[in-house]
Design an enzyme around this catalytic site. Structure first.
Site, PDB file in Angstrom:
ATOM      1  N   LYS A  54     -24.061  26.480  37.477  1.00 62.17           N
ATOM      2  CA  LYS A  54     -24.353  27.408  36.393  1.00 62.17           C
ATOM      3  C   LYS A  54     -25.834  27.392  36.035  1.00 62.17           C
ATOM      4  O   LYS A  54     -26.441  28.441  35.783  1.00 62.17           O
ATOM      5  CB  LYS A  54     -23.505  27.076  35.168  1.00 62.17           C
ATOM      6  CG  LYS A  54     -22.021  27.327  35.353  1.00 62.17           C
ATOM      7  CD  LYS A  54     -21.216  26.788  34.185  1.00 62.17           C
ATOM      8  CE  LYS A  54     -19.725  26.993  34.397  1.00 62.17           C
ATOM      9  NZ  LYS A  54     -18.905  26.371  33.347  1.00 62.17           N
ATOM     10  N   GLN A  98     -18.255  22.263  28.587  1.00 62.10           N
ATOM     11  CA  GLN A  98     -17.628  22.117  29.894  1.00 62.10           C
ATOM     12  C   GLN A  98     -16.252  21.461  29.774  1.00 62.10           C
ATOM     13  O   GLN A  98     -16.085  20.431  29.132  1.00 62.10           O
ATOM     14  CB  GLN A  98     -18.518  21.287  30.827  1.00 62.10           C
ATOM     15  CG  GLN A  98     -17.960  21.114  32.226  1.00 62.10           C
ATOM     16  CD  GLN A  98     -17.762  22.438  32.950  1.00 62.10           C
ATOM     17  OE1 GLN A  98     -18.558  23.359  32.796  1.00 62.10           O
ATOM     18  NE2 GLN A  98     -16.707  22.523  33.728  1.00 62.10           N
ATOM     19  N   ASP A 121     -18.229  31.809  26.323  1.00 62.67           N
ATOM     20  CA  ASP A 121     -17.151  31.386  27.219  1.00 62.67           C
ATOM     21  C   ASP A 121     -15.789  31.802  26.680  1.00 62.67           C
ATOM     22  O   ASP A 121     -14.761  31.553  27.311  1.00 62.67           O
ATOM     23  CB  ASP A 121     -17.206  29.863  27.412  1.00 62.67           C
ATOM     24  CG  ASP A 121     -16.499  29.407  28.673  1.00 62.67           C
ATOM     25  OD1 ASP A 121     -16.416  30.190  29.635  1.00 62.67           O
ATOM     26  OD2 ASP A 121     -16.032  28.251  28.709  1.00 62.67           O
TER      27      ASP A 121
END
Length: 281
Positions: A54, A98, A121
């Site tokens: 990423k 994450q 996200d």
């Protein structure tokens, strides 16, 4: 193989190329680059590899990556504190926590510490509600990426019988909400579902999101169906690809299908956050 490929690599590449120009244009207007902050807890190799990927994609398109790495023994309160700092930092446009976090960390509490306007996200309760009711917000990155693939290849969703196999907060649940918002008829299946084969075999569209390699046999797939396989473990997806590809009309490969689209969607939403936060809608 009779199925046509839903090519995530090619579609993601096109999105990222468009973002290079868009980030350059926005940076001239705002005097700043979009910033994506990533919080990772512990030293899980797969998570660190994914974050590194990423970060590399961020740099490629001109987004500034920031990484906060916390010890594996961090408590929920410590992780929440770091996320709140990022939420309050006006220079940050997007926040990614994450997944998965260590067992002692309550991911739900951590997710809810993210400012909804920076939830690129799509993991907060507010983002789930926005997806369900088609309000302004951000899509969960992997489901959003799958929807972009469907849009790119002209896959009709309205009225079609769709099976989502999986019910996680970051994949299965939001996937069904996005499909329902586009007028698909949605059935959720999961580890407690009885006669999974019967459900899958009736579906016009199958989204596999369980993370169990080979869970869905290829001969379960209805002739002419669309298959989006978001599962990935041991370099394989949830669907038996070779057999399914002989029956489906469209199918994503693993790898090269859903994975690249997840990152592309995440970065696209980071840029969108930067645009909104500077009043440039």
């Amino acid at each position: 193989m009779s199925a046509q490929i839903l090519d995530g690599n090619a579609t993601a590449k096109a999105i990222l190329n468009d973002l290079i120009a868009e980030v350059s244009r926005l940076s001239e207007q705002t005097g700043k680059r979009p910033v994506l902050a990533t919080v990772i807890v512990g030293d899980d190799p797969a998570s660190h590899t994914y974050v590194k990927m990423k970060v590399n994609r961020c740099r490629k398109v001109g987004i500034e990556p920031r990484q906060i790495t916390l010890p594996a023994e961090s408590s929920t309160e410590q992780v929440v504190s770091e996320v709140r700092k990022l939420s309050e930092d006006d220079s940050v446009d997007g926040i990614l926590v994450q997944h998965p976090a260590p067992a002692q960390v309550d991911e739900k509490q951590v997710f809810e510490a993210i400012d909804p306007d920076k939830d690129v996200d799509g993991v907060t309760a507010g983002s789930l509600a926005a997806m369900a009711f088609k309000e302004q917000g951000f899509r969960s990155a992997t489901p959003g990426g799958i929807m972009r693939l469907f849009e790119e290849y002209g896959i009709e969703l309205a009225g079609r019988h769709t099976i989502v196999v999986g019910r996680s907060r970051i994949l299965g649940i939001p996937m069904g909400l996005l499909l329902l918002a586009e007028n698909a008829t949605v059935t959720y299946c999961h580890s407690k579902t009885v006669d999974l084969k019967d459900h899958v075999s009736q579906a016009d569209i199958v989204v596999a999101a369980a993370g169990q390699p080979g869970l869905i046999a290829g001969d379960w797939i209805k002739t002419g169906a669309v298959v989006a396989d978001a599962g990935y473990a041991d370099n394989a997806g949830d669907v038996e690809f070779d057999v399914a590809a002989d029956r489906a009309a469209w199918i994503t490969p693993v790898p090269g299908g859903v994975g690249p689209m997840t990152i592309a969607c995440l970065l696209e939403q980071t840029v969108e956050s930067h645009r909104r936060r500077h009043g440039l809608d």
